[in-house]
Write a protein that holds these residues in place. Structure first.
Motif, PDB file in Angstrom:
ATOM      1  N   LEU A 115       0.806  -1.219   0.000  1.00  0.00           N
ATOM      2  CA  LEU A 115       0.000   0.000   0.000  1.00  0.00           C
ATOM      3  C   LEU A 115       0.840   1.269   0.000  1.00  0.00           C
ATOM      4  O   LEU A 115       0.449   2.285  -0.574  1.00  0.00           O
ATOM      5  N   PHE A 116       2.034   1.234   0.641  1.00  0.00           N
ATOM      6  CA  PHE A 116       2.818   2.462   0.792  1.00  0.00           C
ATOM      7  C   PHE A 116       3.591   2.842  -0.464  1.00  0.00           C
ATOM      8  O   PHE A 116       4.080   3.957  -0.583  1.00  0.00           O
ATOM      9  N   ASN A 117       3.735   1.915  -1.390  1.00  0.00           N
ATOM     10  CA  ASN A 117       4.534   2.206  -2.582  1.00  0.00           C
ATOM     11  C   ASN A 117       3.707   2.985  -3.603  1.00  0.00           C
ATOM     12  O   ASN A 117       3.223   2.448  -4.598  1.00  0.00           O
ATOM     13  N   GLU A 118       3.565   4.278  -3.374  1.00  0.00           N
ATOM     14  CA  GLU A 118       2.868   5.131  -4.324  1.00  0.00           C
ATOM     15  C   GLU A 118       3.804   5.638  -5.421  1.00  0.00           C
ATOM     16  O   GLU A 118       3.408   6.439  -6.265  1.00  0.00           O
ATOM     17  N   LYS A 119       5.043   5.166  -5.405  1.00  0.00           N
ATOM     18  CA  LYS A 119       6.035   5.583  -6.396  1.00  0.00           C
ATOM     19  C   LYS A 119       5.897   4.822  -7.701  1.00  0.00           C
ATOM     20  O   LYS A 119       5.960   5.395  -8.784  1.00  0.00           O
ATOM     21  N   ILE A 120       5.756   3.501  -7.600  1.00  0.00           N
ATOM     22  CA  ILE A 120       5.795   2.633  -8.774  1.00  0.00           C
ATOM     23  C   ILE A 120       4.529   1.781  -8.806  1.00  0.00           C
ATOM     24  O   ILE A 120       4.275   0.996  -7.891  1.00  0.00           O
ATOM     25  N   ALA A 121       3.735   1.923  -9.882  1.00  0.00           N
ATOM     26  CA  ALA A 121       2.474   1.189  -9.980  1.00  0.00           C
ATOM     27  C   ALA A 121       2.499   0.109 -11.058  1.00  0.00           C
ATOM     28  O   ALA A 121       1.568  -0.675 -11.159  1.00  0.00           O
ATOM     29  N   PRO A 157      -0.976   4.778  -8.567  1.00  0.00           N
ATOM     30  CA  PRO A 157      -0.247   6.034  -8.361  1.00  0.00           C
ATOM     31  C   PRO A 157       1.081   6.007  -9.105  1.00  0.00           C
ATOM     32  O   PRO A 157       1.651   4.946  -9.323  1.00  0.00           O
ATOM     33  N   ASN A 158       1.563   7.179  -9.489  1.00  0.00           N
ATOM     34  CA  ASN A 158       2.770   7.243 -10.309  1.00  0.00           C
ATOM     35  C   ASN A 158       3.605   8.462  -9.927  1.00  0.00           C
ATOM     36  O   ASN A 158       3.838   9.349 -10.734  1.00  0.00           O
ATOM     37  N   GLN A 159       4.036   8.507  -8.676  1.00  0.00           N
ATOM     38  CA  GLN A 159       4.901   9.611  -8.261  1.00  0.00           C
ATOM     39  C   GLN A 159       6.299   9.479  -8.863  1.00  0.00           C
ATOM     40  O   GLN A 159       7.005  10.461  -9.046  1.00  0.00           O
ATOM     41  N   GLY A 160       6.713   8.254  -9.164  1.00  0.00           N
ATOM     42  CA  GLY A 160       8.033   8.048  -9.738  1.00  0.00           C
ATOM     43  C   GLY A 160       9.118   8.059  -8.674  1.00  0.00           C
ATOM     44  O   GLY A 160       8.920   8.512  -7.536  1.00  0.00           O
ATOM     45  N   LEU A 161      10.259   7.530  -9.039  1.00  0.00           N
ATOM     46  CA  LEU A 161      11.421   7.490  -8.149  1.00  0.00           C
ATOM     47  C   LEU A 161      12.466   8.478  -8.630  1.00  0.00           C
ATOM     48  O   LEU A 161      12.835   8.484  -9.818  1.00  0.00           O
ATOM     49  N   ASN A 162      12.943   9.327  -7.730  1.00  0.00           N
ATOM     50  CA  ASN A 162      13.994  10.290  -8.031  1.00  0.00           C
ATOM     51  C   ASN A 162      15.139  10.069  -7.063  1.00  0.00           C
ATOM     52  O   ASN A 162      14.971  10.230  -5.846  1.00  0.00           O
TER      53      ASN A 162
END
Length: 426
Positions: free
Chosen positions: A138-144, A184-189
């Motif tokens: 649930l917490f991984n809003e970075k990579i969908a 979700p797709n915040q992405g990783l930076n």
């Protein structure tokens, strides 16, 4: 029977081979080198509830070629850069949530002034073993999604450029996201530092190490180009399905020395998600009744753009800065996607999800105005031949002020005529 995971892995393999074939076919091979690199840094975390992460770590193996004896003009005009394909394995400091990625990225490295510094640019694809899941992650809003775009920019300092083993230090930026194809797709930076060793024959120790610069004449060509693209994106976390974006663009400008392409253009983008929302009279439409009058126009973005491109014979590396003249539906898009949701459980009722809408702020006006586009092209006819007619295929990611908007593949046509021939040499 092949399960979903195996299908995605096979899809990644095909994409890897395609990128590799495109890059290798577009470039001739010269003196080769292999670089082994270790990077360490920090991955930024933005969503609430995400646990503290450790250090980002990655291992890169780059297989490249020096272009100092390349007789194509682009190699001379770019001061004999290095090109290659890198393969990477990366961890992001929280294996249970973010997992690891495996990526492949065609790249180019441009020298700055002397041979001490170099700028490395890479663009490709990455496969993640972990992704967002309502039940298990649930917490991984970075990579969908398992398959994502991958982009890397590094600045290197060469400690021993004339040695057989060239030790280097680097700092840079590493990004992955799915191009707005699923929420979700915040992405990783990730911001990283690195140490690497390049093994192979250096230009300084080659016989006939440089092409004679006097053999190239300065040229200018006027071009007109038309492009038709098809993209895909997701709209909201609730409407998390992919629907098409149709793109039409016309541009014109100059090609300088067969290498540097500059132009201005106009574009039209039609968003199917926007159109369906208007036609179905979804939740917020009563507050925007004017959108229903002309649904096609109001589900579109119309604008102008400035375009820059490096032409490397069959390969083009393009970046575009656009300005939307009209994008009426984007206000609804922004209000929905800049908000947030939360779930509460009530006795006898169960969990209830509440959606809090965002507000119009200064970022809205910037994102509505500014669009960007970045990606690769493959030209059927090498640009070194200075063709009058050319066809290309493209793969790009489009964004609103740096935030992913949609992923695009395209087919384009270029008409080019000589404008001016200067004297020989530089």
């Amino acid at each position: 029977m092949i399960n979903i995971s195996e299908k995605r892995k096979k899809g990644l393999l095909v994409l890897v081979l395609l990128f590799n074939a495109m890059w290798s076919f577009g470039q001739e091979q010269y003196s080769n080198f292999v670089t082994a690199e270790y990077t360490i840094g920090k991955t930024s975390i933005t969503n609430t509830g995400f646990p503290d992460v450790g250090l980002h770590q990655a291992w890169f193996f780059n297989f490249g070629s020096f272009q100092n004896t390349n007789k194509n003009e682009w190699a001379h005009r770019l001061n004999q850069p290095k090109t290659g394909v890198s393969f990477a394995f990366a961890r992001y400091g929280q294996d249970d949530i973010l997992g690891y990625s495996v990526s492949v990225m065609p790249n180019i490295e441009l020298g700055i002034g002397s041979s001490d510094f170099g700028i490395h640019l890479a663009f490709g694809a990455a496969y993640f073993n972990k992704r967002f899941d309502l039940d298990e992650n649930l917490f991984n809003e970075k990579i969908a999604t398992h398959l994502n775009y991958s982009y890397r920019a590094m600045l290197y300092y060469n400690l021993s450029p004339e040695s057989k083993t060239n030790w280097r230090l680097g700092v840079g930026y590493y990004h992955q996201s799915n191009g707005h194809t699923r929420f979700p797709n915040q992405g990783l930076n990730s911001f990283t530092a690195s140490i690497s060793a390049a093994l192979g024959v250096t230009p300084e120790r080659q016989e006939g190490k440089f092409v004679d610069k006097k053999e190239f004449a300065n040229t200018k060509n006027f071009f007109v180009s038309a492009r038709r693209g098809i993209g895909v994106n997701a709209f909201t976390e609730v409407q998390n399905d992919k629907r098409p974006v149709q793109i039409t663009s016309v541009s014109a400008g100059l090609i300088v020395n067969k290498t540097f392409k500059f132009g201005i253009g106009v574009f039209h983008k039609f968003y199917r998600h926007y159109y369906d929302y208007i036609n179905l009279g979804e939740d917020l439409l009563p507050d925007y009744p004017q959108l229903a009058d002309q649904p096609y126009i109001n589900a579109s973005a119309i604008g102008v753009s400035a375009i820059g491109e490096f032409q490397l014979n069959h390969i083009g590396m393009e970046i575009e800065l656009g300005f939307n003249i009209s994008k009426p539906f984007f206000e609804i898009d922004y209000i929905i996607n800049s908000g947030y949701s939360f779930t509460e459980s009530y006795p006898g009722v169960g969990p209830v999800t509440f959606r809090i809408l965002g507000e119009i702020d200064s970022f809205y006006y910037l994102k509505r105005l500014i669009s960007t586009r970045m990606g690769l092209k493959y030209y059927l006819v090498g640009t070194e031949q200075n063709p009058t007619h050319n066809i290309y295929f493209g793969a790009h990611i489009n964004a609103n002020l740096g935030q992913a908007d949609f992923s695009e593949v395209s087919l384009g046509y270029v008409y080019s005529i000589p404008l001016k021939l200067n004297r020989q040499g530089l």
